[in-house]
Design a protein around this motif. Structure first.
Motif, PDB file in Angstrom:
ATOM      1  N   GLN A 141       0.713  -1.393   2.523  1.00  0.00           N
ATOM      2  CA  GLN A 141      -0.184  -1.176   3.654  1.00  0.00           C
ATOM      3  C   GLN A 141      -0.207   0.295   4.054  1.00  0.00           C
ATOM      4  O   GLN A 141      -1.266   0.821   4.441  1.00  0.00           O
ATOM      5  N   TYR A 142       0.923   0.973   3.946  1.00  0.00           N
ATOM      6  CA  TYR A 142       0.984   2.400   4.281  1.00  0.00           C
ATOM      7  C   TYR A 142       0.019   3.199   3.406  1.00  0.00           C
ATOM      8  O   TYR A 142      -0.621   4.149   3.876  1.00  0.00           O
ATOM      9  N   CYS A 143      -0.104   2.814   2.143  1.00  0.00           N
ATOM     10  CA  CYS A 143      -1.002   3.526   1.219  1.00  0.00           C
ATOM     11  C   CYS A 143      -2.461   3.409   1.625  1.00  0.00           C
ATOM     12  O   CYS A 143      -3.288   4.244   1.226  1.00  0.00           O
ATOM     13  N   LEU A 144      -2.792   2.370   2.396  1.00  0.00           N
ATOM     14  CA  LEU A 144      -4.177   2.139   2.795  1.00  0.00           C
ATOM     15  C   LEU A 144      -4.533   2.811   4.107  1.00  0.00           C
ATOM     16  O   LEU A 144      -5.697   2.794   4.514  1.00  0.00           O
ATOM     17  N   GLU A 145      -3.541   3.402   4.779  1.00  0.00           N
ATOM     18  CA  GLU A 145      -3.776   4.014   6.081  1.00  0.00           C
ATOM     19  C   GLU A 145      -4.599   5.296   5.938  1.00  0.00           C
ATOM     20  O   GLU A 145      -4.517   6.006   4.938  1.00  0.00           O
ATOM     21  N   GLU A 146      -5.387   5.571   6.972  1.00  0.00           N
ATOM     22  CA  GLU A 146      -6.156   6.815   7.012  1.00  0.00           C
ATOM     23  C   GLU A 146      -5.195   8.010   7.015  1.00  0.00           C
ATOM     24  O   GLU A 146      -4.183   8.002   7.700  1.00  0.00           O
TER      25      GLU A 146
END
Length: 365
Positions: free
Chosen positions: A75-80
């Motif tokens: 999920q961290y990789c998908l953060e802006e």
């Protein structure tokens, strides 16, 4: 194309060696528009370039719904501010020891160029190169046959992950992955791959089977195999019991869990003696017959790269019966360990590094 490898960073040499081998395959096939993204909890110190990026997940990072472990990192990789990919790009999810082959890379490219499906998955085999533990490698032949049978049929023909899917060799459209997300909370953090697949199916996305195979290694010890199976059963059970996924999309998980629970009873019952009821007799005969078939197919597919392939059918028939007993014991121990330690939630990291390093487990009491 972004090859995303998620790791705790406990085995940096393993990650670096695997990364270089996978880059070599991409270069051999002339691939240029790609990046390898190593997402880690602990800094590995990978030399970054246009095609290599290391992303360290901060200790302070928390998702909105409290996802943990691998789901938190994904999920961290998908953060802006962290994500560098556009919605039309593609992510190929790999484990830290997953090796790309020419056939799998060609399959991934064909899948992406086809453009009809948002998610795809292919076969992983475990008997390539050095075999560390023969018992676990032979046991994983069942997983290979499941890939060629269940995964190939449900994804390739039905285009739905009815009986779940694996967490590696996943190809995902970035826009679709961001829409589904990995922020499922604790219930979706043990087997984030299963929860993600069910949620993506529920949201209307379609899946397909990808030709080619990638390579991984089976666990190096029997105890690690049991721990791995325990986490798998526990995670799938929590996905099934979650209120965040509608019941019709979890029917296959119910069948999967039921078969796991009944496996020892059918095996022991068949060994003691067949029941008098004709319907039960069929069930007790059918279960071991299916296992024998799956094991033989798995052995043939797993060892097909070895030079002396003439011995494969004979070898498969000889070891199928004793491995049936071994497989039943290992699966049963993992399954009922998950049930008896239901509240003991953790994400066990299997050691697949040549250099012995003490395994670590994160637990939530």
């Amino acid at each position: 194309m972004c090859f995303r490898v998620v790791t705790r960073g406990l085995y940096p040499e393993l990650v670096k060696t695997t990364l270089q081998r996978n880059i070599d395959i991409c270069m051999k096939l002339g691939l240029s528009n790609y990046v390898f993204e190593v997402v880690t909890d602990n800094l590995i110190g990978i030399t970054e370039s246009l095609n290599v990026r290391e992303v360290v997940v901060p200790d302070s990072y928390q998702t909105k719904h409290g996802s943990r472990y691998k789901a938190r990192a994904l999920q961290y990789c998908l953060e802006e501010g962290v994500n560098i990919l556009s919605g039309n790009d593609w992510i190929i999810h790999l484990d830290e020891e997953t090796l790309i082959t020419e056939s799998s890379l060609i399959g991934v490219i064909n899948f992406i160029n086809d453009g009809k499906y948002e998610f795809g998955q292919g076969v992983i085999t475990y008997a390539n190169e050095e075999i560390v533990c023969w018992i676990t490698t032979l046991a994983d032949c069942i997983r290979v046959s499941i890939d060629y049978g269940v995964i190939r049929f449900t994804l390739g023909q039905l285009h739905r992950p009815i009986f779940s899917w694996k967490g590696s060799f996943i190809v995902a459209n970035v826009g679709a992955e961001k829409h589904v997300s990995f922020d499922f909370g604790l219930d979706g953090s043990i087997t984030e791959d299963c929860f993600f697949g069910m949620k993506a199916w529920e949201k209307g996305y379609r899946f397909n089977f990808i030709e080619g195979e990638m390579w991984e290694k089976s666990t190096f010890s029997i105890m690690d195999y049991i721990r791995q199976r325990r986490r798998c059963v526990l995670g799938i059970a929590k996905v099934f019991l979650s209120n965040n996924i509608k019941l019709p999309y979890k029917t296959g998980l119910f069948v999967l869990l039921t078969s796991q629970l009944l496996l020892p009873f059918f095996t022991i019952g068949g060994a003691i003696g067949l029941p008098k009821n004709s319907q039960f007799r069929i069930l007790f005969v059918f279960q071991p017959a299916v296992f024998m078939f799956m094991f033989i197919v798995g052995v043939m597919k797993s060892f097909q790269h070895h030079r002396c392939r003439w011995w494969l059918p004979l070898f498969a028939f000889i070891v199928a019966l004793p491995m049936g007993a071994v497989f039943t014991v290992l699966e049963t121990l993992g399954t009922y360990w998950a049930i008896t330690r239901w509240s003991h939630v953790g994400f066990y990291i299997v050691n697949k590094n040549i250099t012995p390093v003490k395994n670590r487990e994160v637990r939530i009491i």
